[in-house]
Design a protein around this motif. Structure first.
Motif, PDB file in Angstrom:
ATOM      1  N   ILE A  45      25.197  58.567  25.105  1.00  0.00           N
ATOM      2  CA  ILE A  45      24.903  59.803  26.111  1.00  0.00           C
ATOM      3  C   ILE A  45      23.899  59.321  26.996  1.00  0.00           C
ATOM      4  O   ILE A  45      23.597  58.610  27.376  1.00  0.00           O
ATOM      5  N   VAL A  46      24.740  60.134  27.835  1.00  0.00           N
ATOM      6  CA  VAL A  46      24.475  59.646  29.661  1.00  0.00           C
ATOM      7  C   VAL A  46      23.380  60.552  30.538  1.00  0.00           C
ATOM      8  O   VAL A  46      23.372  61.808  30.312  1.00  0.00           O
ATOM      9  N   MET A  47      22.415  60.470  31.281  1.00  0.00           N
ATOM     10  CA  MET A  47      21.499  61.005  30.840  1.00  0.00           C
ATOM     11  C   MET A  47      21.506  60.875  32.800  1.00  0.00           C
ATOM     12  O   MET A  47      22.126  59.735  33.582  1.00  0.00           O
ATOM     13  N   SER A  48      20.215  61.649  33.706  1.00  0.00           N
ATOM     14  CA  SER A  48      19.857  61.806  35.117  1.00  0.00           C
ATOM     15  C   SER A  48      19.124  62.615  34.726  1.00  0.00           C
ATOM     16  O   SER A  48      18.408  63.389  34.416  1.00  0.00           O
ATOM     17  N   GLN A  49      18.487  62.187  36.903  1.00  0.00           N
ATOM     18  CA  GLN A  49      17.258  63.372  36.222  1.00  0.00           C
ATOM     19  C   GLN A  49      17.052  64.334  37.816  1.00  0.00           C
ATOM     20  O   GLN A  49      18.076  63.524  39.438  1.00  0.00           O
ATOM     21  N   VAL A  50      17.514  65.348  37.819  1.00  0.00           N
ATOM     22  CA  VAL A  50      17.486  66.116  39.276  1.00  0.00           C
ATOM     23  C   VAL A  50      16.273  66.710  39.108  1.00  0.00           C
ATOM     24  O   VAL A  50      16.086  67.401  38.434  1.00  0.00           O
ATOM     25  N   SER A  51      15.699  66.502  40.651  1.00  0.00           N
ATOM     26  CA  SER A  51      13.919  67.243  41.021  1.00  0.00           C
ATOM     27  C   SER A  51      14.004  67.484  42.053  1.00  0.00           C
ATOM     28  O   SER A  51      14.787  67.163  43.189  1.00  0.00           O
ATOM     29  N   TRP A  52      13.111  68.653  41.948  1.00  0.00           N
ATOM     30  CA  TRP A  52      13.247  68.887  43.882  1.00  0.00           C
ATOM     31  C   TRP A  52      11.226  69.286  43.700  1.00  0.00           C
ATOM     32  O   TRP A  52      10.860  69.707  42.093  1.00  0.00           O
ATOM     33  N   THR A  53      10.548  69.567  45.091  1.00  0.00           N
ATOM     34  CA  THR A  53       9.296  69.864  44.715  1.00  0.00           C
ATOM     35  C   THR A  53       9.492  71.098  45.505  1.00  0.00           C
ATOM     36  O   THR A  53      10.008  71.617  46.970  1.00  0.00           O
ATOM     37  N   VAL A  54       8.943  72.246  45.537  1.00  0.00           N
ATOM     38  CA  VAL A  54       7.927  73.872  45.847  1.00  0.00           C
ATOM     39  C   VAL A  54       6.551  73.193  45.766  1.00  0.00           C
ATOM     40  O   VAL A  54       6.019  73.159  45.048  1.00  0.00           O
ATOM     41  N   GLY A  55       5.617  73.040  47.404  1.00  0.00           N
ATOM     42  CA  GLY A  55       4.611  72.928  47.956  1.00  0.00           C
ATOM     43  C   GLY A  55       4.093  72.170  46.351  1.00  0.00           C
ATOM     44  O   GLY A  55       5.040  71.204  47.518  1.00  0.00           O
ATOM     45  N   TYR A  56       3.551  72.469  45.538  1.00  0.00           N
ATOM     46  CA  TYR A  56       2.921  70.844  44.749  1.00  0.00           C
ATOM     47  C   TYR A  56       3.506  70.550  43.466  1.00  0.00           C
ATOM     48  O   TYR A  56       3.389  69.782  43.005  1.00  0.00           O
ATOM     49  N   TYR A  57       4.765  71.794  43.172  1.00  0.00           N
ATOM     50  CA  TYR A  57       4.938  71.363  41.657  1.00  0.00           C
ATOM     51  C   TYR A  57       6.474  70.984  41.615  1.00  0.00           C
ATOM     52  O   TYR A  57       7.659  71.692  42.465  1.00  0.00           O
ATOM     53  N   SER A  58       6.271  70.152  41.324  1.00  0.00           N
ATOM     54  CA  SER A  58       8.071  69.021  40.667  1.00  0.00           C
ATOM     55  C   SER A  58       8.675  70.471  39.806  1.00  0.00           C
ATOM     56  O   SER A  58       8.670  71.377  38.651  1.00  0.00           O
ATOM     57  N   GLN A  59      10.116  70.829  40.157  1.00  0.00           N
ATOM     58  CA  GLN A  59      10.814  71.226  39.736  1.00  0.00           C
ATOM     59  C   GLN A  59      12.458  70.658  39.092  1.00  0.00           C
ATOM     60  O   GLN A  59      12.330  69.605  39.386  1.00  0.00           O
ATOM     61  N   GLY A  60      13.076  71.258  38.063  1.00  0.00           N
ATOM     62  CA  GLY A  60      13.954  70.037  37.804  1.00  0.00           C
ATOM     63  C   GLY A  60      13.677  69.950  36.521  1.00  0.00           C
ATOM     64  O   GLY A  60      12.922  70.291  35.566  1.00  0.00           O
ATOM     65  N   GLY A  61      14.539  68.215  36.172  1.00  0.00           N
ATOM     66  CA  GLY A  61      14.225  67.776  34.935  1.00  0.00           C
ATOM     67  C   GLY A  61      15.738  67.196  34.788  1.00  0.00           C
ATOM     68  O   GLY A  61      16.171  66.872  35.622  1.00  0.00           O
ATOM     69  N   VAL A  62      15.539  66.197  33.385  1.00  0.00           N
ATOM     70  CA  VAL A  62      16.288  65.337  32.815  1.00  0.00           C
ATOM     71  C   VAL A  62      17.610  66.242  32.210  1.00  0.00           C
ATOM     72  O   VAL A  62      17.049  67.391  32.477  1.00  0.00           O
ATOM     73  N   VAL A  63      19.043  65.507  33.025  1.00  0.00           N
ATOM     74  CA  VAL A  63      19.791  66.045  32.427  1.00  0.00           C
ATOM     75  C   VAL A  63      20.663  65.886  31.429  1.00  0.00           C
ATOM     76  O   VAL A  63      20.894  63.953  32.157  1.00  0.00           O
ATOM     77  N   TYR A  64      21.332  66.097  30.724  1.00  0.00           N
ATOM     78  CA  TYR A  64      22.570  64.493  29.615  1.00  0.00           C
ATOM     79  C   TYR A  64      22.885  65.339  29.157  1.00  0.00           C
ATOM     80  O   TYR A  64      23.446  66.505  28.602  1.00  0.00           O
ATOM     81  N   LYS A  65      24.315  64.342  28.136  1.00  0.00           N
ATOM     82  CA  LYS A  65      25.330  64.880  28.073  1.00  0.00           C
ATOM     83  C   LYS A  65      25.609  63.657  27.069  1.00  0.00           C
ATOM     84  O   LYS A  65      26.050  62.881  27.066  1.00  0.00           O
ATOM     85  N   GLU A  66      26.231  64.425  25.136  1.00  0.00           N
ATOM     86  CA  GLU A  66      26.808  63.477  25.076  1.00  0.00           C
ATOM     87  C   GLU A  66      28.203  63.103  24.968  1.00  0.00           C
ATOM     88  O   GLU A  66      28.969  64.318  24.859  1.00  0.00           O
ATOM     89  N   VAL A  67      28.868  62.071  24.619  1.00  0.00           N
ATOM     90  CA  VAL A  67      30.484  62.615  25.236  1.00  0.00           C
ATOM     91  C   VAL A  67      30.350  60.838  24.830  1.00  0.00           C
ATOM     92  O   VAL A  67      30.121  60.352  24.515  1.00  0.00           O
ATOM     93  N   TYR A  68      31.926  60.833  24.239  1.00  0.00           N
ATOM     94  CA  TYR A  68      32.932  60.087  23.529  1.00  0.00           C
ATOM     95  C   TYR A  68      33.515  58.664  24.545  1.00  0.00           C
ATOM     96  O   TYR A  68      34.681  59.858  25.352  1.00  0.00           O
ATOM     97  N   VAL A  69      33.546  57.587  24.811  1.00  0.00           N
ATOM     98  CA  VAL A  69      34.444  57.130  25.719  1.00  0.00           C
ATOM     99  C   VAL A  69      35.196  55.693  24.522  1.00  0.00           C
ATOM    100  O   VAL A  69      34.842  55.701  23.237  1.00  0.00           O
ATOM    101  N   SER A  70      36.474  56.048  25.342  1.00  0.00           N
ATOM    102  CA  SER A  70      37.500  54.934  24.717  1.00  0.00           C
ATOM    103  C   SER A  70      38.193  54.098  25.757  1.00  0.00           C
ATOM    104  O   SER A  70      37.668  53.883  26.921  1.00  0.00           O
ATOM    105  N   ASP A  71      38.961  53.432  24.770  1.00  0.00           N
ATOM    106  CA  ASP A  71      38.089  51.985  25.119  1.00  0.00           C
ATOM    107  C   ASP A  71      39.299  51.856  26.859  1.00  0.00           C
ATOM    108  O   ASP A  71      40.589  52.669  26.628  1.00  0.00           O
TER     109      ASP A  71
END
Length: 156
Positions: free
Chosen positions: A120-146
């Motif tokens: 599971i690969v994850m990151s955070q994408v966020s920005w602020t509008v006024g005093y409010y945080s927008q966006g959030g966590v994004v993730y995806k499950e992937v299969y990795v080969s050697d």
């Protein structure tokens, strides 16, 4: 009045998400140490007005895909884990099975040293509008080969 209602709701809910799956350290043993696979990707979200925001400067990481880490990812994206997760600190307990990277200014990242398997690969994408945080966590499950690079776009 809204603050009182919010405080009451938080007091009733206990303020933290309670995990349904149990952490099992044995599930992560096969992922410990360095492998030869990698994940190359980009994380971004599109704003309502059409602008694109990336994960610039935010961590990007991969964890072994187990029932436990899938539940954490789902809770994080849905907002159910906004006040923490009850129980063990799962991400810190993974040791060398957790692989870290950081997004560049365009939201690109590369996570190396992965053993073959589902991640599971994850990151955070966020920005602020006024005093409010927008966006959030994004993730995806992937299969990795050697020895292979798995490409992924993290968005929703």
């Amino acid at each position: 009045m809204r603050i009182i209602a919010l405080a009451a709701a938080l007091a009733i809910c206990g303020c933290a998400y309670k995990m349904q799956n149990q952490f099992n350290a044995a599930e992560y043993t096969a992922y410990q140490g360095a492998g030869t696979g990698k994940i190359v990707g980009q994380a971004f979200l599109r704003q309502q007005g059409g602008g694109v925001v990336t994960c610039a400067g935010s961590p990007a990481f991969a964890v072994p895909a187990t029932a436990y880490t899938r539940e954490i990812a789902t809770a994080a994206v849905s907002g159910r884990a906004a006040f923490g997760i009850q129980g063990q600190a799962p991400i810190g307990s993974l040791g060398s099975a957790k692989k870290d990277s950081q997004c560049d200014a365009e939201g690109n990242f590369e996570i190396t040293g992965l053993k073959a398997g589902n991640w599971i690969v994850m990151s955070q994408v966020s920005w602020t509008v006024g005093y409010y945080s927008q966006g959030g966590v994004v993730y995806k499950e992937v299969y990795v080969s050697d020895g292979q690079a798995q490409k992924v776009l993290l968005t929703y």
